[in-house]
Design a protein around this motif. Sequence first.
Motif, PDB file in Angstrom:
ATOM      1  N   ASP A 295       0.851  -1.192   0.000  1.00 53.84           N
ATOM      2  CA  ASP A 295       0.000   0.000   0.000  1.00 53.84           C
ATOM      3  C   ASP A 295       0.882   1.236   0.000  1.00 53.84           C
ATOM      4  N   VAL A 296       0.231   2.399   0.025  1.00 54.77           N
ATOM      5  CA  VAL A 296       0.959   3.663  -0.032  1.00 54.77           C
ATOM      6  C   VAL A 296       1.895   3.816   1.155  1.00 54.77           C
ATOM      7  N   ARG A 297       1.480   3.353   2.322  1.00 58.43           N
ATOM      8  CA  ARG A 297       2.309   3.509   3.514  1.00 58.43           C
ATOM      9  C   ARG A 297       3.591   2.698   3.406  1.00 58.43           C
ATOM     10  N   LEU A 298       3.502   1.520   2.837  1.00 56.08           N
ATOM     11  CA  LEU A 298       4.709   0.717   2.637  1.00 56.08           C
ATOM     12  C   LEU A 298       5.648   1.430   1.666  1.00 56.08           C
ATOM     13  N   LEU A 299       5.108   1.915   0.575  1.00 59.23           N
ATOM     14  CA  LEU A 299       5.942   2.611  -0.407  1.00 59.23           C
ATOM     15  C   LEU A 299       6.560   3.865   0.195  1.00 59.23           C
ATOM     16  N   LEU A 300       5.803   4.564   1.038  1.00 63.41           N
ATOM     17  CA  LEU A 300       6.337   5.755   1.692  1.00 63.41           C
ATOM     18  C   LEU A 300       7.476   5.401   2.643  1.00 63.41           C
ATOM     19  N   ALA A 301       7.291   4.319   3.402  1.00 58.02           N
ATOM     20  CA  ALA A 301       8.343   3.874   4.324  1.00 58.02           C
ATOM     21  C   ALA A 301       9.600   3.480   3.557  1.00 58.02           C
ATOM     22  N   LEU A 302       9.434   2.756   2.463  1.00 60.71           N
ATOM     23  CA  LEU A 302      10.588   2.354   1.655  1.00 60.71           C
ATOM     24  C   LEU A 302      11.283   3.578   1.072  1.00 60.71           C
ATOM     25  N   GLY A 303      10.487   4.572   0.642  1.00 58.78           N
ATOM     26  CA  GLY A 303      11.082   5.760   0.053  1.00 58.78           C
ATOM     27  C   GLY A 303      11.868   6.585   1.057  1.00 58.78           C
ATOM     28  N   LEU A 304      11.309   6.791   2.240  1.00 60.37           N
ATOM     29  CA  LEU A 304      11.950   7.647   3.236  1.00 60.37           C
ATOM     30  C   LEU A 304      13.113   6.963   3.945  1.00 60.37           C
ATOM     31  N   LEU A 305      12.884   5.726   4.400  1.00 61.35           N
ATOM     32  CA  LEU A 305      13.894   5.061   5.224  1.00 61.35           C
ATOM     33  C   LEU A 305      14.947   4.313   4.410  1.00 61.35           C
ATOM     34  N   ALA A 306      14.624   3.959   3.167  1.00 67.32           N
ATOM     35  CA  ALA A 306      15.591   3.249   2.337  1.00 67.32           C
ATOM     36  C   ALA A 306      15.969   4.046   1.092  1.00 67.32           C
ATOM     37  N   GLY A 307      14.964   4.626   0.428  1.00 63.69           N
ATOM     38  CA  GLY A 307      15.238   5.320  -0.833  1.00 63.69           C
ATOM     39  C   GLY A 307      16.168   6.512  -0.687  1.00 63.69           C
ATOM     40  N   LEU A 308      15.899   7.379   0.279  1.00 57.70           N
ATOM     41  CA  LEU A 308      16.723   8.585   0.449  1.00 57.70           C
ATOM     42  C   LEU A 308      18.173   8.250   0.814  1.00 57.70           C
ATOM     43  N   PRO A 309      18.411   7.432   1.845  1.00 55.54           N
ATOM     44  CA  PRO A 309      19.820   7.117   2.143  1.00 55.54           C
ATOM     45  C   PRO A 309      20.490   6.312   1.031  1.00 55.54           C
ATOM     46  N   ALA A 310      19.735   5.461   0.333  1.00 53.15           N
ATOM     47  CA  ALA A 310      20.331   4.704  -0.766  1.00 53.15           C
ATOM     48  C   ALA A 310      20.715   5.640  -1.917  1.00 53.15           C
ATOM     49  N   TRP A 311      19.847   6.645  -2.164  1.00 49.09           N
ATOM     50  CA  TRP A 311      20.176   7.644  -3.196  1.00 49.09           C
ATOM     51  C   TRP A 311      21.471   8.357  -2.834  1.00 49.09           C
ATOM     52  N   TRP A 312      21.614   8.773  -1.587  1.00 50.29           N
ATOM     53  CA  TRP A 312      22.861   9.408  -1.144  1.00 50.29           C
ATOM     54  C   TRP A 312      24.045   8.457  -1.300  1.00 50.29           C
ATOM     55  N   LEU A 313      23.847   7.217  -0.887  1.00 55.04           N
ATOM     56  CA  LEU A 313      24.925   6.234  -0.897  1.00 55.04           C
ATOM     57  C   LEU A 313      25.478   6.019  -2.302  1.00 55.04           C
ATOM     58  N   TRP A 314      24.574   5.834  -3.263  1.00 53.02           N
ATOM     59  CA  TRP A 314      25.038   5.505  -4.614  1.00 53.02           C
ATOM     60  C   TRP A 314      25.630   6.703  -5.333  1.00 53.02           C
ATOM     61  N   ARG A 315      25.440   7.908  -4.805  1.00 52.71           N
ATOM     62  CA  ARG A 315      26.063   9.097  -5.393  1.00 52.71           C
ATOM     63  C   ARG A 315      27.484   9.336  -4.874  1.00 52.71           C
ATOM     64  N   GLN A 316      27.838   8.614  -3.819  1.00 55.75           N
ATOM     65  CA  GLN A 316      29.147   8.846  -3.212  1.00 55.75           C
ATOM     66  C   GLN A 316      30.211   7.960  -3.854  1.00 55.75           C
ATOM     67  N   PRO A 317      31.289   8.579  -4.360  1.00 54.14           N
ATOM     68  CA  PRO A 317      32.418   7.759  -4.814  1.00 54.14           C
ATOM     69  C   PRO A 317      33.171   7.215  -3.600  1.00 54.14           C
ATOM     70  N   ILE A 318      33.507   5.976  -3.646  1.00 54.86           N
ATOM     71  CA  ILE A 318      34.190   5.319  -2.526  1.00 54.86           C
ATOM     72  C   ILE A 318      35.686   5.277  -2.811  1.00 54.86           C
ATOM     73  N   ALA A 319      36.471   5.719  -1.838  1.00 55.43           N
ATOM     74  CA  ALA A 319      37.928   5.720  -1.988  1.00 55.43           C
ATOM     75  C   ALA A 319      38.433   4.287  -2.165  1.00 55.43           C
ATOM     76  N   PRO A 320      39.234   4.053  -3.184  1.00 55.09           N
ATOM     77  CA  PRO A 320      39.746   2.692  -3.398  1.00 55.09           C
ATOM     78  C   PRO A 320      40.748   2.303  -2.314  1.00 55.09           C
TER      79      PRO A 320
END
Length: 551
Positions: A124-149
């Motif tokens: 439902d919408v609440r599940l999608l909202l939870a996934l977006g806020l608690l997983a989507g936002l930090p995952a978006w930040w994470l994948w934008r960060q270059p990781i030092a080799p």
Amino acid sequence: MTRHLPVLTRSAPISPLWVLAACSLWMAGPGNWVLWRKLAQLGLLQGLGGAAFAVALGVMLAAALAALMALLAWRLTLKPAATLLLVATAAGSHFMGSYGVVIDPGMMRNVIETDLHEARALVDVRLLLALGLLAGLPAWWLWRQPIAPRRFGRALWQNAATVGAALLVLVAAGLASFQPLASSMRNHKDLRYLFNPLNSVYAVAREVGLPRANAATPIEPLGADAQVASAAPASRAPILVLVLGETGRSGNFGLNGYARDTTPELARESVVSFRNAWACGTSTAVSVPCMFSGLGREQFKPDAAQRAEGLLDVLQHAGLAVLWLDNQSGCKGVCDRVPHAATCPQGDCLDDVMLAGLDERLAALDPARRARGTVIVMHQIGSHGPAYHLRSGPAQKRFMPECTAASLTACSREAIVNAYDNSIAATDHALALTIGWLKARGDAPTAMVYVADHGESLGENNLFLHGMPYAIAPEVQKRVPWVTWMSPAWQRESGVDLACLASRRDEAVTHDSYFHSVLGLMGVHTRVYQRTLDAYAPCRAEGVASARAPG
């Protein structure tokens, strides 16, 4: 004057350890809002002592997550592993927060065995909202960060050092808060199942990740000595229908004294309802294998049960015909070695669909076996939630308005109970139709036994659905209906006195008796049968048709 266009540059590479720390703190903080809310409701966060306890517990959670992620902090695995943990955190927080469930190995087993039709009702919408806020936002930040080799050697010692340091912090924080922590865990056992996503990681490891020593062992035989009386004419062979209910609350059956008349059709039949029946577990994945194993709740272990024969195998050893009909997501392994069929492949059929074409299905069974007797198992969709409104037809929607939302928390409790009670009315109708089908078998001795696998929470104490650990589960998840109907011919030949059964309807009976009760009803002689666990044995007249009743 030369003008220079701005140059878009990527941010500087960051250390994997900073990523690890950021993700761990996010999951320990916002990702565990259900835990923090529960602690606040219990009054454990009040004052300076409560604040210190919260800090210590938060540090312990973050340290444990950091240690876990450090094991996966490699160039190709860090971002995917962190994303997966973030998604698990978001999903876990949604379901624990919305339905009051906890995540343990039993609940994870339910998740693994849930099919597409069941899962669809939970989106439902609440599940999608939870996934977006608690997983989507930090995952978006994470994948934008270059990781030092890092070179392999450097990565190895840094990861190992991080694991060791995190564990030291975990132990230190635990010792610093030992007294309030020990007291809280001892007095509120459900708290340990709220540590998100560590609860999901542990449950997955327990269910699918750990090696199982008995996985390669052959199926252990059970009741190979089983026998029944000699074959009878086809018109006189006994037929027993075992209706395996889904999510049935004993207290919501009109037969059991419920204020609402949810079972009017059964009330018109000569049925006996045991009002004090208790389930083996609080989920289908536990209760169904337990019921058919013969082990009883105390001895039942899911892994061991998968490697051993059960009730249906014993019935086949006795030469009886067995047929499993499924209007659910599968039989949890108990029907693997007997004829079985899915009656509603497209999903969301009402349970009377299992009667369609039943005569033809029986005719296809071995006639030699049918001459000794037939056992049909009908596995219902019953009152499977949260979409209770889909479990009843227009004629059974007597209690309105009913909840039609995917998220139960979006409905009033009255609407939730209405939808659930309508599903019980649909079960009542399906059982009455089944009795009608049995009556049409002429002079053949016929009987029906309906037992639900587990109960359900409908918002009591903010709990919904089922699957709580048995030790802390509320009564409504463990108490189930057990209804019996027997034709006059069956009563004569089996010697079971319905009046006697009715006089014992308030005595306690459990799923432990199911295995032995079915063997007793079918007159199966075998060493694995225990008369003391046969719920019908006390009301079986001595010397009456003893050929069909085990001693």
